[in-house]
Design a protein around this motif. Sequence first.
Motif, PDB file in Angstrom:
ATOM      1  N   LEU A  80       0.830  -1.211   0.000  1.00 25.62           N
ATOM      2  CA  LEU A  80       0.000   0.000   0.000  1.00 25.62           C
ATOM      3  C   LEU A  80       0.858   1.252   0.000  1.00 25.62           C
ATOM      4  O   LEU A  80       0.524   2.254  -0.640  1.00 25.62           O
ATOM      5  N   ASP A  81       1.958   1.210   0.753  1.00 24.96           N
ATOM      6  CA  ASP A  81       2.923   2.309   0.817  1.00 24.96           C
ATOM      7  C   ASP A  81       2.266   3.648   1.147  1.00 24.96           C
ATOM      8  O   ASP A  81       2.448   4.644   0.439  1.00 24.96           O
ATOM      9  N   PRO A  82       1.506   3.713   2.243  1.00 29.32           N
ATOM     10  CA  PRO A  82       0.882   4.990   2.603  1.00 29.32           C
ATOM     11  C   PRO A  82       1.877   5.928   3.267  1.00 29.32           C
ATOM     12  O   PRO A  82       2.829   5.489   3.924  1.00 29.32           O
ATOM     13  N   THR A  83       1.687   7.219   3.080  1.00 31.96           N
ATOM     14  CA  THR A  83       2.537   8.217   3.716  1.00 31.96           C
ATOM     15  C   THR A  83       1.678   9.137   4.574  1.00 31.96           C
ATOM     16  O   THR A  83       0.456   9.214   4.400  1.00 31.96           O
ATOM     17  N   GLU A  84       2.304   9.828   5.474  1.00 29.66           N
ATOM     18  CA  GLU A  84       1.590  10.686   6.414  1.00 29.66           C
ATOM     19  C   GLU A  84       0.674  11.655   5.675  1.00 29.66           C
ATOM     20  O   GLU A  84       1.081  12.317   4.727  1.00 29.66           O
ATOM     21  N   GLY A  85      -0.574  11.708   6.139  1.00 30.33           N
ATOM     22  CA  GLY A  85      -1.545  12.611   5.533  1.00 30.33           C
ATOM     23  C   GLY A  85      -2.379  12.006   4.434  1.00 30.33           C
ATOM     24  O   GLY A  85      -3.372  12.601   3.994  1.00 30.33           O
ATOM     25  N   ASP A  86      -2.017  10.806   3.945  1.00 26.23           N
ATOM     26  CA  ASP A  86      -2.826  10.142   2.926  1.00 26.23           C
ATOM     27  C   ASP A  86      -4.207   9.804   3.490  1.00 26.23           C
ATOM     28  O   ASP A  86      -4.342   9.409   4.655  1.00 26.23           O
ATOM     29  N   ASP A  87      -5.236   9.923   2.663  1.00 21.14           N
ATOM     30  CA  ASP A  87      -6.570   9.442   3.019  1.00 21.14           C
ATOM     31  C   ASP A  87      -6.667   7.988   2.577  1.00 21.14           C
ATOM     32  O   ASP A  87      -6.469   7.674   1.396  1.00 21.14           O
ATOM     33  N   VAL A  88      -6.991   7.113   3.523  1.00 21.86           N
ATOM     34  CA  VAL A  88      -6.967   5.676   3.266  1.00 21.86           C
ATOM     35  C   VAL A  88      -8.319   5.056   3.606  1.00 21.86           C
ATOM     36  O   VAL A  88      -8.906   5.360   4.638  1.00 21.86           O
ATOM     37  N   LEU A  89      -8.775   4.172   2.731  1.00 21.23           N
ATOM     38  CA  LEU A  89      -9.975   3.382   2.988  1.00 21.23           C
ATOM     39  C   LEU A  89      -9.572   1.925   3.149  1.00 21.23           C
ATOM     40  O   LEU A  89      -8.907   1.359   2.275  1.00 21.23           O
ATOM     41  N   VAL A  90      -9.976   1.317   4.254  1.00 16.42           N
ATOM     42  CA  VAL A  90      -9.738  -0.103   4.500  1.00 16.42           C
ATOM     43  C   VAL A  90     -11.070  -0.828   4.345  1.00 16.42           C
ATOM     44  O   VAL A  90     -12.023  -0.558   5.089  1.00 16.42           O
ATOM     45  N   VAL A  91     -11.152  -1.708   3.378  1.00 14.02           N
ATOM     46  CA  VAL A  91     -12.391  -2.438   3.082  1.00 14.02           C
ATOM     47  C   VAL A  91     -12.270  -3.850   3.638  1.00 14.02           C
ATOM     48  O   VAL A  91     -11.349  -4.588   3.277  1.00 14.02           O
ATOM     49  N   GLY A  92     -13.215  -4.222   4.502  1.00 15.24           N
ATOM     50  CA  GLY A  92     -13.123  -5.501   5.197  1.00 15.24           C
ATOM     51  C   GLY A  92     -12.242  -5.355   6.413  1.00 15.24           C
ATOM     52  O   GLY A  92     -11.268  -6.086   6.578  1.00 15.24           O
ATOM     53  N   ALA A 115      -3.190   3.569  10.448  1.00 14.27           N
ATOM     54  CA  ALA A 115      -3.414   4.804  11.194  1.00 14.27           C
ATOM     55  C   ALA A 115      -2.130   5.315  11.826  1.00 14.27           C
ATOM     56  O   ALA A 115      -1.912   6.528  11.933  1.00 14.27           O
ATOM     57  N   GLU A 116      -1.282   4.401  12.240  1.00 11.55           N
ATOM     58  CA  GLU A 116       0.005   4.792  12.809  1.00 11.55           C
ATOM     59  C   GLU A 116       0.875   5.472  11.753  1.00 11.55           C
ATOM     60  O   GLU A 116       1.704   6.331  12.084  1.00 11.55           O
ATOM     61  N   LEU A 117       0.657   5.134  10.496  1.00 13.42           N
ATOM     62  CA  LEU A 117       1.464   5.693   9.410  1.00 13.42           C
ATOM     63  C   LEU A 117       0.922   7.011   8.871  1.00 13.42           C
ATOM     64  O   LEU A 117       1.690   7.897   8.511  1.00 13.42           O
ATOM     65  N   VAL A 118      -0.405   7.132   8.780  1.00 14.39           N
ATOM     66  CA  VAL A 118      -0.991   8.314   8.110  1.00 14.39           C
ATOM     67  C   VAL A 118      -1.742   9.234   9.056  1.00 14.39           C
ATOM     68  O   VAL A 118      -2.118  10.344   8.674  1.00 14.39           O
ATOM     69  N   GLY A 119      -1.995   8.784  10.285  1.00  9.34           N
ATOM     70  CA  GLY A 119      -2.803   9.556  11.224  1.00  9.34           C
ATOM     71  C   GLY A 119      -4.201   8.975  11.289  1.00  9.34           C
ATOM     72  O   GLY A 119      -4.822   8.711  10.254  1.00  9.34           O
ATOM     73  N   PRO A 137     -18.256   6.329  -0.875  1.00  7.65           N
ATOM     74  CA  PRO A 137     -18.148   7.410  -1.861  1.00  7.65           C
ATOM     75  C   PRO A 137     -18.214   8.811  -1.276  1.00  7.65           C
ATOM     76  O   PRO A 137     -17.619   9.740  -1.827  1.00  7.65           O
ATOM     77  N   GLU A 138     -18.913   8.967  -0.147  1.00  9.83           N
ATOM     78  CA  GLU A 138     -19.038  10.313   0.413  1.00  9.83           C
ATOM     79  C   GLU A 138     -17.729  10.862   0.969  1.00  9.83           C
ATOM     80  O   GLU A 138     -17.615  12.063   1.214  1.00  9.83           O
ATOM     81  N   TYR A 139     -16.740   9.986   1.172  1.00  9.03           N
ATOM     82  CA  TYR A 139     -15.432  10.451   1.655  1.00  9.03           C
ATOM     83  C   TYR A 139     -14.353  10.363   0.572  1.00  9.03           C
ATOM     84  O   TYR A 139     -13.193  10.655   0.838  1.00  9.03           O
ATOM     85  N   ALA A 140     -14.717   9.931  -0.612  1.00  8.29           N
ATOM     86  CA  ALA A 140     -13.750   9.813  -1.717  1.00  8.29           C
ATOM     87  C   ALA A 140     -13.379  11.201  -2.233  1.00  8.29           C
ATOM     88  O   ALA A 140     -14.103  12.181  -2.012  1.00  8.29           O
ATOM     89  N   PRO A 141     -12.226  11.321  -2.905  1.00 10.91           N
ATOM     90  CA  PRO A 141     -11.332  10.233  -3.322  1.00 10.91           C
ATOM     91  C   PRO A 141     -10.351   9.847  -2.222  1.00 10.91           C
ATOM     92  O   PRO A 141     -10.086  10.628  -1.303  1.00 10.91           O
ATOM     93  N   PHE A 142      -9.803   8.635  -2.358  1.00  7.37           N
ATOM     94  CA  PHE A 142      -8.827   8.123  -1.410  1.00  7.37           C
ATOM     95  C   PHE A 142      -7.466   7.966  -2.100  1.00  7.37           C
ATOM     96  O   PHE A 142      -7.395   7.530  -3.241  1.00  7.37           O
ATOM     97  N   ASP A 143      -6.432   8.316  -1.365  1.00  6.07           N
ATOM     98  CA  ASP A 143      -5.080   8.125  -1.892  1.00  6.07           C
ATOM     99  C   ASP A 143      -4.703   6.647  -1.923  1.00  6.07           C
ATOM    100  O   ASP A 143      -3.936   6.210  -2.800  1.00  6.07           O
ATOM    101  N   ARG A 144      -5.230   5.914  -0.978  1.00  6.07           N
ATOM    102  CA  ARG A 144      -4.957   4.482  -0.901  1.00  6.07           C
ATOM    103  C   ARG A 144      -6.227   3.747  -0.490  1.00  6.07           C
ATOM    104  O   ARG A 144      -6.976   4.214   0.363  1.00  6.07           O
TER     105      ARG A 144
END
Length: 246
Positions: free
Chosen positions: A72-84, A95-99, A140-147
């Motif tokens: 996934l390679d998320p960085t601090e500040g990225d908006d991330v959606l975890v499905v499942g 969350a520890e990585l991006v907040g 969709p109401e929180y999109a777009p997501f960086d990851r």
Amino acid sequence: MDLAVVRDDMVDSLEHESKGCVHSPNVSQAMRTVPREVFVDDERGAYADRPFERFGTRVLSPSTAARMVEALDPTEGDDVLVVGVGVGYTAAVVAELVGEANVHAIDIARRLVLDARSNLSKAGYGGVLVDRRDGADGLPEYAPFDRILLEAAAIEPPRALVRQLADDGRMVMPLGAGEQSLVTVEPSGDVDDRLGGVAFQPMLLEGEQADTPERNRTRREDRERARRSAESRTGWEQEWIDWDSY
């Protein structure tokens, strides 16, 4: 038993060349910080590299969780959606990585949503939003997501999730049915990289989750019954025959 020491030992083993699941310093630090025992409710076995079963879902082994987060390679500040989201462990590492305020998570099973919320709060990540949704619909109401991280297998990237990726976003998911590969998906929907074999449960539809009152009454089964019924009709019962023309 000093759980912080055991946690460090776990990550050390994931960094060792024999497994090679953890490569980046950020993922290493995140996994050394998140208290896994909160999510699996088993201090003795929490840091063994094996999956657990809880409330009808599989809790990923540490090595599998590490592979997914590294991809996934998320960085601090990225908006991330975890499905499942399951029990919430992988969401906590992200969350520890991006907040924590940047992580949104969904699951189709109400019991797991409640469990994930409780676990994340106890572990110190109460700011992660966890909602009950059909995974294929995303959020969709929180999109777009960086990851986007999909913790269930599908035979193709779900279209709604692809549409919710940012222009330079990335989705990580298990792709396939019998044989599955961990892949990264581009915003175009194309598979970018294949990162080795995995074994995940399939993405569930509404009615298939473990906490559904009538577990056997799923959309897939209903469609299959309807198809078989149509095929088993004798000629005079077939709706597609226009008997008036004969």
